[in-house]
Each structure stands twice: as structure tokens, then as C-alpha cells.
Motif scaffolding. Structure first.
Motif, mmCIF file in Angstrom:
data_model
loop_
_atom_site.group_PDB
_atom_site.id
_atom_site.type_symbol
_atom_site.label_atom_id
_atom_site.label_comp_id
_atom_site.label_asym_id
_atom_site.label_seq_id
_atom_site.Cartn_x
_atom_site.Cartn_y
_atom_site.Cartn_z
ATOM 1 N N GLU B 439 1.060 -5.549 -3.289
ATOM 2 C CA GLU B 439 1.962 -6.604 -2.836
ATOM 3 C C GLU B 439 2.811 -7.117 -3.999
ATOM 4 O O GLU B 439 4.027 -7.329 -3.862
ATOM 5 C CB GLU B 439 1.105 -7.728 -2.226
ATOM 6 C CG GLU B 439 1.821 -8.597 -1.219
ATOM 7 C CD GLU B 439 2.562 -9.729 -1.866
ATOM 8 O OE1 GLU B 439 3.563 -10.183 -1.274
ATOM 9 O OE2 GLU B 439 2.164 -10.157 -2.971
ATOM 10 N N ARG B 442 5.510 -4.584 -4.926
ATOM 11 C CA ARG B 442 6.666 -4.640 -4.038
ATOM 12 C C ARG B 442 7.475 -5.916 -4.266
ATOM 13 O O ARG B 442 8.700 -5.904 -4.267
ATOM 14 C CB ARG B 442 6.219 -4.576 -2.572
ATOM 15 C CG ARG B 442 7.402 -4.570 -1.616
ATOM 16 C CD ARG B 442 6.965 -4.415 -0.177
ATOM 17 N NE ARG B 442 6.317 -5.640 0.301
ATOM 18 C CZ ARG B 442 5.787 -5.773 1.511
ATOM 19 N NH1 ARG B 442 5.807 -4.758 2.350
ATOM 20 N NH2 ARG B 442 5.213 -6.900 1.867
ATOM 21 N N GLN B 443 6.766 -7.015 -4.482
ATOM 22 C CA GLN B 443 7.467 -8.280 -4.677
ATOM 23 C C GLN B 443 8.313 -8.253 -5.950
ATOM 24 O O GLN B 443 9.471 -8.666 -5.941
ATOM 25 C CB GLN B 443 6.441 -9.419 -4.756
ATOM 26 C CG GLN B 443 7.069 -10.795 -4.816
ATOM 27 C CD GLN B 443 6.053 -11.843 -5.227
ATOM 28 O OE1 GLN B 443 5.341 -11.714 -6.216
ATOM 29 N NE2 GLN B 443 5.979 -12.897 -4.440
ATOM 30 N N PRO B 447 11.345 -3.940 -2.499
ATOM 31 C CA PRO B 447 10.946 -2.874 -1.574
ATOM 32 C C PRO B 447 11.794 -1.611 -1.703
ATOM 33 O O PRO B 447 11.393 -0.560 -1.222
ATOM 34 C CB PRO B 447 11.112 -3.506 -0.185
ATOM 35 C CG PRO B 447 11.933 -4.732 -0.386
ATOM 36 C CD PRO B 447 11.804 -5.151 -1.813
ATOM 37 N N ASP B 448 12.948 -1.704 -2.359
ATOM 38 C CA ASP B 448 13.822 -0.535 -2.459
ATOM 39 C C ASP B 448 13.637 0.251 -3.752
ATOM 40 O O ASP B 448 14.316 1.249 -3.976
ATOM 41 C CB ASP B 448 15.288 -0.984 -2.326
ATOM 42 C CG ASP B 448 15.535 -1.661 -0.988
ATOM 43 O OD1 ASP B 448 14.993 -1.177 0.026
ATOM 44 O OD2 ASP B 448 16.244 -2.688 -0.955
ATOM 45 N N GLY B 457 5.436 4.130 1.039
ATOM 46 C CA GLY B 457 5.988 4.792 2.222
ATOM 47 C C GLY B 457 6.307 3.740 3.254
ATOM 48 O O GLY B 457 6.954 2.736 2.952
ATOM 49 N N LYS B 458 5.849 3.911 4.473
ATOM 50 C CA LYS B 458 6.105 2.907 5.502
ATOM 51 C C LYS B 458 4.895 2.011 5.729
ATOM 52 O O LYS B 458 4.831 1.272 6.710
ATOM 53 C CB LYS B 458 6.519 3.597 6.809
ATOM 54 C CG LYS B 458 7.841 4.377 6.667
ATOM 55 C CD LYS B 458 8.657 4.375 7.951
ATOM 56 C CE LYS B 458 10.130 4.652 7.629
ATOM 57 N NZ LYS B 458 11.023 4.392 8.755
ATOM 58 N N GLU B 459 3.924 2.067 4.829
ATOM 59 C CA GLU B 459 2.720 1.264 5.047
ATOM 60 C C GLU B 459 2.817 -0.114 4.397
ATOM 61 O O GLU B 459 3.580 -0.325 3.468
ATOM 62 C CB GLU B 459 1.511 2.004 4.498
ATOM 63 C CG GLU B 459 1.206 3.244 5.339
ATOM 64 C CD GLU B 459 -0.147 3.825 5.037
ATOM 65 O OE1 GLU B 459 -1.119 3.394 5.677
ATOM 66 O OE2 GLU B 459 -0.233 4.697 4.160
ATOM 67 N N SER B 460 2.010 -1.027 4.899
ATOM 68 C CA SER B 460 1.944 -2.348 4.274
ATOM 69 C C SER B 460 0.926 -2.284 3.140
ATOM 70 O O SER B 460 0.010 -1.462 3.163
ATOM 71 C CB SER B 460 1.526 -3.400 5.301
ATOM 72 O OG SER B 460 0.153 -3.274 5.597
ATOM 73 N N GLU B 462 -1.517 -4.170 2.455
ATOM 74 C CA GLU B 462 -2.885 -4.423 2.895
ATOM 75 C C GLU B 462 -3.503 -3.201 3.594
ATOM 76 O O GLU B 462 -4.643 -2.833 3.328
ATOM 77 C CB GLU B 462 -2.889 -5.613 3.843
ATOM 78 C CG GLU B 462 -4.116 -6.446 3.677
ATOM 79 C CD GLU B 462 -4.076 -7.671 4.563
ATOM 80 O OE1 GLU B 462 -2.977 -8.047 5.022
ATOM 81 O OE2 GLU B 462 -5.150 -8.240 4.795
#
Lengths: 684, 684
Positions: B439, B442-443, B447-448, B457-460, B462
Motif C-alpha cells: 500500500e 503504491r501511495q 499507481p502508474d 497488476g490489477k490486484e489490491s 491487501e
């Protein structure tokens, strides 16, 4: 960092260049706008825009968009209301809300809408009251005069009067608002699209958010009639178009002294950021307990994350040595001009040093001021309610002029709305927040601090928090009403454990607040007034004041910018929203959008950026064209705009808005909100 | 803030005043100590003290206190071992541990003890290897030479050789240690008394902690014989007594350039503090799930809280304008002296500007460097193991000189001990830490960012964390051994999801590390060497180098100080411990103490302070008198000492120690640890 070149221009030449400025409605630079764009807003135009605009007293902006009191604002501005109207089952945050008929509109527990009726200058009256005074006497006289002016002006609950301090005390103006406390929810989309991209995309652009909601103000149980309102633009915002943003920017510090900026940079911001980061971590941990815990804490978490990102941007702007050197140079230039003239030197010459001394004192008491008074309770509703009841019982019997400011007569309607809000209170979250607060209190002040000992005794923060939340009756609105009406005697007899906790803290909290107001705030106010007067004398009044969460108008245009050497175009399209979606929060689109995809015009502009100078508090501001038509809805600034607290750089600072066409397209095609579409004149 | 007056004295006159300094054993200022105290440590005395002292390779100090390899250190230095040996049922952290017989001593999963055998100067060899080089070539040549020197020196797993960079590159010295990896737990009190007062009292004084543990080093399955060890003092520390502290201070930045200090002040420290604060909040939330979650995460939480408080102190020292102005003046004075001489100007004149440029570059890549490389995994053991296995499979086939430093031959014994540690791994906590890491990644990077896209990928965050922790087999030591032995092929074939995650990140992580080492670190090292040489030329070598987690000796005396105008006496007493207890954590005494209260001599000194100059890494250091007898055990510094990273102020900086008498009294009267009392010569 070219930001400061512009600030320099502003302060040294007394004229903001480019599109800078959050202008008051009674000092709008129409001639300047005409020079830049060919259009000069007339007084009638300005009056109409002012009366068509609105403020959400909780901290946002809005506008009237129909003759029947329909209000346009952001989803995140109505988020608390939407949340408070939700249960685990209805969950309007997740599912969205649309009142198909007028009768379906739901009253928000605690939203207040203000419409600015007129402005009166009261500078002479306020400054006369404090002439020759300083310290505690200055503070008491000024507070008394402000309370008196506001009370004389306010009539019943339907008129709200605030004395607004402009130019750091260079002007005091009385803002008289129509006040609406019956505000109902009309429409809100699902949060998944209102806040698509979530915290990672917050303050970023390109962006794809439908951060929109509609409210309605009521009077005597019926939609309030509004003579002034904005029509919906047929075309919406176009690249290069002149745009105005009418809203309530909350706070800027562009005229602060170096001592104040250093304090913010070195102490206030870093310490606040650490506190917010810790609270964010705690809430992340809390949310992992389950979906209901997530639901009930999302509102707090959103606020924390939003502040974190915004304040981080501010801190980073202040540690930029170029910006800071420029600020220092500006202050020196002003001081030097002041010192060149013996009369001015005598009147104003010591003001900076006085403020610096006050800042030094604030630094010394900052921990107590923060943790006993300003951040006490760290967001717990029950703590806030208990403190309000206790203090109201002590303050209200005093003469109006001697009360703590938030208990003066003119402020009571807002205080009561908040105190008696029927919004649900969740004990599990409350326990978490109170325990966190008590733990921070002990950590920051130390276990040997008398106030910490008084509140904790031999108990642990966690055990005490559990006990007081479990034992308090304050979640019950009737109980609050009874204690408020019963006054000091009833409050003392209640034996409510949350009130007891607050009472143990309150002597120390009041003491440090008094110390701050009498010895620090009064010095800052008095000397900031002096600097403001020096500035007026030397640079005139053709500048704008720092933001003060009161109505302002900015002008600009729809315009992209360059980031890391690459151009960022001013528009995104609805189709881009689908491309960015991953299916996982916060990049998961709601079902309604996925279902409607084939029917949508994917080429519709979604979000866009303008050069308008805005800041926190401007959320929900209408973006209008020269015909005073809605072309967009402000909901954010880009990351570069976060330093806007201290200055404006037209090259990269951008306001971020939802395009008016996207709102219409979504209402029509995704939400079938025909009643609403018709009301805003968007029916095909 | 008088701290800097002393730093000035140091740098400008090349002589540390007062008791300042973390001195190397081969450059100890005996004459100066004699002048101050009448006692001049001889070479034999220094050799005996060096060989009686020890380092815990994980980040602490210790000492030998019997001929049979008995080691004295802090409880918090052995905390991880005590924790890893515990189960929910035994819980040695809560209940304490005492091995009644030799056979009861339990092997710590991953503790390494080092004893410094000798020091060889290799400056000429290292600098010759990089002569005329810069950038990537400098970096490669220096790394290769260091790896070569260390490999030539290290014999088997029982000798450890580190080249230590002293004076920012002014000297390179080869430290040869005896290495013990079979280290067993002998005694630990309950954490409630070892860390009495917990985080609130951490870095505070007066204090009441029995922060003590005993370990034993083994060789071939038997207690290792140690010719050199400290005897226990009969009397213990007395007020005003001359004291020496022998330990391994981790890191100071007293000789850093202004550019480096500004970077620490404005970017590195605030960002690190926000990260730690958030992680603390998350762990607080995690612990509320229950007592077992509390137990398994307490070790991480302690580390986080300790760092938070220490780094907060550092940041506050750096925003002190007096200190900073002094640092600036020192640098300017040195530069001016350099520029006065044309030869020096040519050789050294550009070094500061070069470092400043490198710092600017570091600032630009700091987010990637932190989140892809340095803080990757945010404490997850599984992530660390996966990365170690992946990188070992790629690095070990390379020639020794070309590997990442931690994979060079001389470093492998430590790497293997850590990689194959049988310490338990808790999936629930691991999931939390990996999710937090993803997290944050990404923060912070957005996200890019390509690396974020590659890993998520497309997962969160968590969902991905849950999946990889649930799916990995790396908790199994045998599995790790097989993958390590099987090399790249086995690692590639494993399909382990944690290794896959690490592999998706690794190209970006390695790239930013390479960029840092080749373009930034190499420039800093090269130019820091130049500044160090300039300093030697101008001020001589009668100064001490910055701390480098290698053995140092400091001198001082038992002495109180003044805080907020009030004197703080140097001792606390055992009786005071009972007075401070509330019965609630972290102020709850263990049952053993409550039960023994009436038998204790409550007048026994408990903790005390000295003027010795120490810093993080000194935890567990023996405090000895001039007879080289144990009079105390360092476990903390007071809050004023936290600025010690940048300078030393004898007025208020204090080392905090457990008194030798309290240790004996507790072992005898509370714990009945007769075997241990006898071994350290404390039997009555």
C-alpha cells in the motif's frame, strides 16, 4: 520553482500577475480581468454570482442551481451527511442515493448552508475598541467588540453574521448570510465513482471522478425559493475559455511573517503530519476488523488521508529553499521600506520582532495547546459533545462578550445544530479514538504531567476509554438536550463518565487556551494589524487578502500544463474512466457504470483543469463562464497546487473540476435522474 | 542550546573538550583522561577492555563477565531472541527466563557475538585502488578492494573481518573479530521490569528499569573460554566516579556536510518519521485483535516506537537554528582554510559542491530508493527471505568482487545465520506487513509507476499480500535451505508466490540501487575522503571519527544535570520503582517484584546517569571503573542526548545505565539466580 517570482511581484509591486488571487466580492479586479480576457464583470454580475453561490458551514463551497433551492456541491462535501443517513443495510455511500420525488429527499443531520447577503466594513469600530491596548486587555476588548457586532447583526437563527478578519487585521468586515439548517440530500452517486482512484489519485491529474452531489435547502418544511441561481451551460467548459470560481477558500498563509512560516515548517506541520500518519495507521488496523468497521470509520479515514496529502504538500513547499529565500527577501524589502520613514518605523517597525516573540512562546506551549485543547478527543464525537455540554453550562451564564468565542450568541445556532445532531455514534470507533487520544496525551505530555495524571489516574488509556464510552449516555440526543437545558447543575449531577473525563482535563485545557489567547494570539493580531497597515500605506489595496473561509471569486482559464517535461492536456474523457478501472478498490467502477457503458457517449469530457487560484474549502465551488453558467464543479487541486498555501504559480498550479457535461450525461444515462435533469434545465 | 559551542571547539581547534568522544581503541586519548581524572589507561588496560567487550552483530553492545563465555547485555538487545524462543504458552517475554543449569540454556535462533581481536590500517591499499577514478568505476574498484581485503582476512566462519570506514573515508581500517554464532539465553527478567515505564518513559530519566539479560557464547557445543572478561565491582558506580563505556555506537553525523544535514532535516527524517508513525498506528490496531496478536507483534512495535522517539529527537536537534548556524559556520571556516592554500584549494576545494550535487540527486530518487530497496517489505520476514534467496541465486555465481556487498564471501556467515534462522514466522503479522508495504509503495510511487504496476497488476495490496503469504513455503527452513543450495534454477522453478512478488520488483529495485551506488554514493565517498584529508592536514588526528557500529571507548563520570531549572540527581533507588508503579501497563510491576518487596534493600541504586558520550548501538555496553570492573550497564540516553547524532553537550546529554548493585540484588533476592550470581563473583 517559479512560484515565488509571482509572489514577489504581488508583494513588491502590489499587483498580482496572471490569474492569481482569491478576491473578495467587494474588491474584485474587473478592469484587470477585462484587460486579460476582454470581459469585465459588472457590479450586477458580481452580485448575482455572489447570491447564486453558497457556503457549506462545515468547510465546503456550493451553488444554487434552480429556483427551488437546489444546491450543487461535491460528493465529498456531502459525504458526512450521506454517511450519517446510512445504515449497514442502506449504505448510501456504497450504493449511492437518488430521491425520485421531493418527498424522498432526506434531511442531513448537521449541514448548514450560507448565502452571503451583504458585506459591511467594521474596521474602524473594531480597531477603535482595542486602541492603545495590548495582551489580555487587547484580547478581551476585541473579543467583546466582535461578539457585540455579530449579536447586533444576527436576527434569529436565519441570519448568520461573522466578522471576517481580512489582510491579517488590515480590515474587519461584517459578512451577513442567510442561514439554512434544513438541508436535504437529493442525489449522490456511488463513492466508487465519486472518489474513483481513492487516496492514490487524490490531488492528482489526469483524473476521472464524478465527485458530485445535490442537496436542497428548505424553509418552513418546503423547498426554499432562490431568486439567484446558476443556469447549466449547454456546451460546458472549453479549452482556453475564461472561467470564474466562486467559493470559500479556507486558509492561506501568503502574508504570514517569516517567524510564522518557520514555525509551520519546523514544528506545526511535521508534528501534525506525524499525528495524522499514526491515526491513519490506526484506522487501517481498525478497518481490518470487518466491513462494518470499515463503513463506520471511512469518513474519518477520508478526512485524515486528505489532510495528510494536503499538509505534506505544504511542508514540501516550505522546505523549498528558493521559495523560502524569496519570502525572506519580501519581508526584508517591506521592513526596509518601513524603516526608511521615521513615522512608519515608529508605528510599525517592531511588529515583526513582536510576532517572532509570540511564535517562540507558542512553540513552548504547543504540546499542551494541541493535546489539551485543539486536538483534544482526536475526532471522538462523544468527547466533543461532553466538552460542549460542560463548557456551555459554564459559558452561557456569562455576559455574551465574555464567553469563549464559540459560545457567543451569534454562534449558538451552529453549535446547537452540531450538538443535537441525530447522526449515529458508533461505540467501537469512539472507544478507539478516545483510547488513541489518551495514549497520545500521555505520550506527548509525559506520564508525569499533572493533567495526564488528573485524567488517567492509575488507569491505562485503553481501559479508561472503554469505561467512559460504555458508561456515557451522550449518544442519546434527548439526554444531551436535557443536560444543555439543565445547565451547570444538571451537568454536574449527571455523573456521566465522559463528562467527568472532560472535566478532569478542562482546567488545564482552559488555562493553556487563555495563555495562548492573552499572551500569544493577541500579540500576533495586534502586530499583524500593524504590518497590514504598513502594507496598505506602501502598496495600496489592490491586492487580495489571505483566504479566510469566506466567499471569494477567482478568475482563470481552462488550460493544461507541463509535468516532468510532458504536456498534460486539460481534459479527460468518460471513456478513460473505463480504461483506468482494474476491478479492485479504489479502481473498481460501480455496477451502474459498467452496465451503462455501451449507452454512454464515452467522448464526453469527464474532468478538466483550470488556472483558477483555489485552495481547501473551495471544494464544491461552481466553475462558471462569463454568462454565469455552470461549466464545471471544482473538487480538487493538482499536487503542484498544494504549495498554494504560500504562493501561486500559474505554470503548474491547477484547479481540478468535474465537467458539466459529464454530470448531465451521468444523471441522464446512468442514473435516470430525470427529475433532477429537468430541474437544472438539462432535459434534451 | 550550548551543544554546538562544544562541537565548534572540536572542529575548529581539533580537540574535543570535556568528556566528548567515541574513541577508537587504537587512538584513545589517555593523556587527556589523565589530565581530567588522574588516571591514564595503559595499552594493556585498553587491550584487556577491548577483548572483554563484545558486539551483538544485530545492533547492540555487550561484555564478557566470566571466564566461561557469559555475556552481559540489555534485555532489549536480547529481546528478539527471547521472543523467538517463546510460544504463547511459555512467553518468556512476559514471564522471564532463567536457566537453572547449563543444560537449560536455550540457543538463540539468530544472535551473533563479535569480539574485536585486532585492527590493521588499510587506508593506503583502499585509496590506491580508487586513485584517479570516479563514479561507477570508483564504486566498483572500492567495492572490489574491500571484498578482497575482507576475504583474505576471514578464516572460516569463526573469524569475521570488516573494513571500517573512519573519518568519512579519512581512514580505512580492517577490524578482525572472533565470531560466535552459537549464543544461548541464560537469564532474562520479565519485560514488565526490563522495560518498566514502556514507551512513555523511554529516553527519560529518572528511570527504573532492570534492562538486563545474560547470554553465553558456545564453541563446539561447550561454553567458550574467555581469557578476558570484566569482574563485578563490589561497590558499583558512585557519584563523581570516573566511568568508561565500551561499546559499539551505531552512527553519528557530526562530520556531515551542510548539504547532507539539510537533506536529513528536510526530507529523510520527516519522511521516515511519518512512515514510522503510520506503522505504529497500524500495529496498535493489530494488537487490539487480541493478546496473541499483541505478543507476536510486540517486538516489531518496540523497534518502531524506539526509532520514532530517537529520530524525533534528531529532527528537533536539526531544526534548532543555533545548532544549524554553528554547523554552517564550521563548514565555512574549514572551506576558508582550504581555499587559503592553492594546493589544498585545488585538491579539496570542490568537494562540498560535489557532495551537494549528489545529495540533490539522492533527493530526486529518494522515494524509489526507499520503497523499492531500503524499506522494501517494511519488516516482513518472508519478504526478506524471498529477496535474499532470489538475490543469492543471482549474486553467488558472480566473482566475489562483483557481488552486492552483503553477498560477498566474508559476509556469508551472517547472511546464512539470518536466512536459516528457525525463529517462528507468524502469517497474520506477515500479511499485515506485506499489505502495508504494498500500500505504501503504491501511495508513494503512485499507481502508474511501472514497478507498482509490475508488482500489483490489477490486484489490491491487501488481496495480494494475503495470497502470497498464504501460498509461500518460505516459513519452512528446509525449503529455504533447498532453494539456497539449488541456486538460480531451483529458485526459478519454485513458483513460490513470495519469490515471484520479489522478482517482479527486483529489476527496478536493483536499478535504483545501482544508480545510487554509482552516481551518488561513489561521489559522496570520494569527496568525503577529500574533506577528511583536508581536516587531517589542518587539524591533525587528535579527534575521534563519527560512529560506525564498531568498538569505541568513551570516558566520563557519574553526574546529575539540570532540567527546566531543577536538578536531576544521578541515581534512582529500587524503592522508587515501587512508588512509580500503578498496576497498569507499562507501569505494572511483575509479581516476582511485588512478592519480594519486603526482602529487598529498597535503598539499592537502581539506575544512574553518566556524562559518557554514547548513541544508539551502545545499548548493552558495560560501564566500567578504572579497575575495569562492571559498575553498570548502559541501556538508554536521556531525551537531551538524542541530538547526539550531531554534537555533544556535556551539560545535559546523559547516558542512562542500570546500576551493578541492582542487578546483583535482583538476581539474588528476586530471581534466586544463584548459579549466575556465583559465576559473576557476586555471592555474599
Amino acid at each position: 520553482m517559479n512560484r515565488l517570482l509571482i509572489v514577489t511581484a504581488l508583494v513588491l509591486s502590489a499587483a498580482a500577475s496572471a490569474d492569481e488571487g482569491m478576491w473578495t466580492f467587494n474588491n474584485f479586479p474587473s478592469a484587470k480581468v477585462k484587460k486579460a480576457s476582454g470581459f469585465a464583470p459588472s457590479q450586477a454580475w458580481l452580485d448575482d454570482v455572489r447570491l447564486s453561490s453558497a457556503r457549506l458551514a462545515g468547510g465546503c463551497s456550493a451553488s444554487f442551481v434552480s429556483p427551488d433551492g437546489l444546491v450543487l456541491t461535491n460528493h465529498h462535501c456531502a459525504r458526512r451527511c450521506i454517511d450519517e443517513l446510512s445504515t449497514a443495510k442502506t449504505n448510501f455511500i456504497a450504493n449511492g442515493f437518488y430521491a425520485k420525488t421531493l418527498a424522498d429527499e432526506l434531511r442531513c443531520p448537521a449541514v448548514e448552508v450560507n448565502q452571503l447577503l451583504d458585506i459591511t466594513d467594521v474596521t474602524e469600530r473594531v480597531t477603535r475598541a482595542t486602541r492603545g491596548l495590548s495582551g489580555e486587555a487587547f484580547e478581551a476588548a476585541q473579543k467583546a467588540e466582535l461578539a457585540k457586532i455579530e449579536k447586533e447583526c444576527a436576527q434569529g437563527d436565519e441570519v448568520r453574521c461573522d466578522v471576517v478578519t481580512l489582510y491579517q487585521g488590515g480590515q474587519y468586515q461584517l459578512y451577513r448570510y442567510a442561514r439554512f439548517q434544513d438541508v436535504r440530500l437529493v442525489f449522490a452517486p456511488e463513492e466508487a465513482i465519486a472518489f474513483f482512484g481513492g487516496d492514490p489519485d487524490n490531488f492528482e491529474f489526469p483524473r476521472y471522478d464524478l465527485d458530485v452531489s445535490f442537496l436542497r435547502v428548505y424553509k418552513d418544511g418546503k423547498p426554499a425559493k432562490t431568486d439567484h441561481y446558476f443556469r447549466w451551460s449547454k456546451a460546458g467548459a472549453a479549452e482556453g475559455e475564461l472561467t470564474f470560481v466562486s467559493g470559500n477558500p479556507g486558509k492561506t498563509s501568503r502574508l504570514d511573517t517569516i517567524a510564522e512560516l518557520e514555525y509551520a515548517r519546523d514544528w506545526a506541520l511535521p508534528e501534525r503530519l506525524m499525528y495524522l500518519a499514526e491515526l491513519r495507521g490506526l484506522l487501517m488496523g481498525f478497518q481490518k476488523r470487518g466491513p462494518e468497521q470499515t463503513r463506520i470509520s471511512n469518513n474519518v479515514k477520508f478526512g485524515v488521508e486528505n489532510s495528510l496529502k494536503a499538509l505534506r504538500g505544504r511542508r514540501e513547499a516550505l522546505v523549498d529553499p528558493t521559495l523560502f529565500a524569496q519570502k525572506v527577501a519580501e519581508e526584508k524589502a517591506l521592513q526596509s521600506k518601513v524603516n526608511q520613514n521615521p513615522r512608519r518605523k515608529k508605528l510599525y517597525g517592531t511588529a515583526w520582532a513582536e510576532i517572532e516573540k509570540a511564535v517562540e512562546q507558542e512553540k513552548n506551549i504547543r504540546k499542551e495547546l494541541t493535546w489539551l485543547e485543539r486536538s483534544a478527543g482526536t475526532g471522538s464525537d462523544l468527547f466533543r459533545i461532553a466538552r460542549t455540554l460542560l463548557r456551555a453550562s459554564e459559558e452561557l451564564p456569562k455576559p455574551n462578550a465574555e464567553r469563549l468565542q464559540e459560545y457567543t450568541d451569534a454562534r449558538l445556532p451552529s453549535l446547537k445544530q452540531s450538538l443535537f445532531s441525530p447522526a449515529p455514534i458508533y461505540p467501537e470507533l469512539e472507544t478507539e479514538l478516545v483510547a488513541f487520544y489518551l495514549e497520545k496525551l500521555r505520550q506527548v505530555l509525559g506520564p508525569d504531567h499533572p493533567a495526564v495524571k488528573a485524567v488517567l489516574g492509575k488507569e491505562s488509556p485503553e481501559a479508561l476509554a472503554k469505561k467512559v464510552v460504555a458508561g456515557t449516555k451522550l449518544a442519546d440526543v434527548k439526554q444531551r438536550q436535557a443536560l444543555f437545558d439543565g445547565g451547570a447543575k444538571a451537568v454536574a449531577a449527571s455523573g456521566d463518565p465522559m463528562i467527568d473525563l472532560v472535566r478532569r482535563l478542562d482546567p488545564a485545557a482552559r488555562a493553556v487556551r487563555k495563555q495562548y489567547e492573552d499572551q500569544i494570539e493577541s500579540v500576533m493580531r495586534k502586530n499583524a494589524e500593524l504590518i497590514a497597515r504598513a502594507r496598505f500605506e506602501l502598496y495600496g489595496t489592490s491586492v487580495y487578502p489571505d483566504a479566510t473561509f469566506s466567499p471569494r471569486l477567482s478568475y482563470g482559464s481552462v488550460k493544461g500544463y507541463v509535468e516532468d517535461g510532458k504536456p498534460v492536456p486539460p481534459f479527460t474523457r468518460m471513456g478513460g474512466t473505463f480504461e483506468r478501472a482494474t476491478g479492485e478498490e479504489p479502481f473498481a467502477l460501480p455496477k451502474s457504470w459498467l452496465a451503462a457503458k455501451t449507452k454512454l457517449n464515452l467522448d464526453t469530457p469527464m474532468n478538466f483543469v483550470t488556472t483558477n487560484d483555489i485552495i481547501g474549502g473551495n471544494s464544491g465551488s461552481p466553475v462558471i463562464n462569463k454568462n454565469a453558467e455552470i461549466v464545471g464543479l471544482i473538487f480538487d487541486g493538482n499536487i503542484q497546487s498544494l504549495g498554494g498555501e504560500y504562493g501561486f504559480d500559474e505554470k503548474t498550479n491547477r484547479a481540478v473540476a468535474v465537467h458539466s457535461a459529464a454530470i448531465l450525461e451521468a444523471l441522464r444515462t446512468i442514473y435516470g435522474a430525470d427529475r433532477l435533469v429537468k430541474e437544472i434545465g438539462g432535459a434534451k
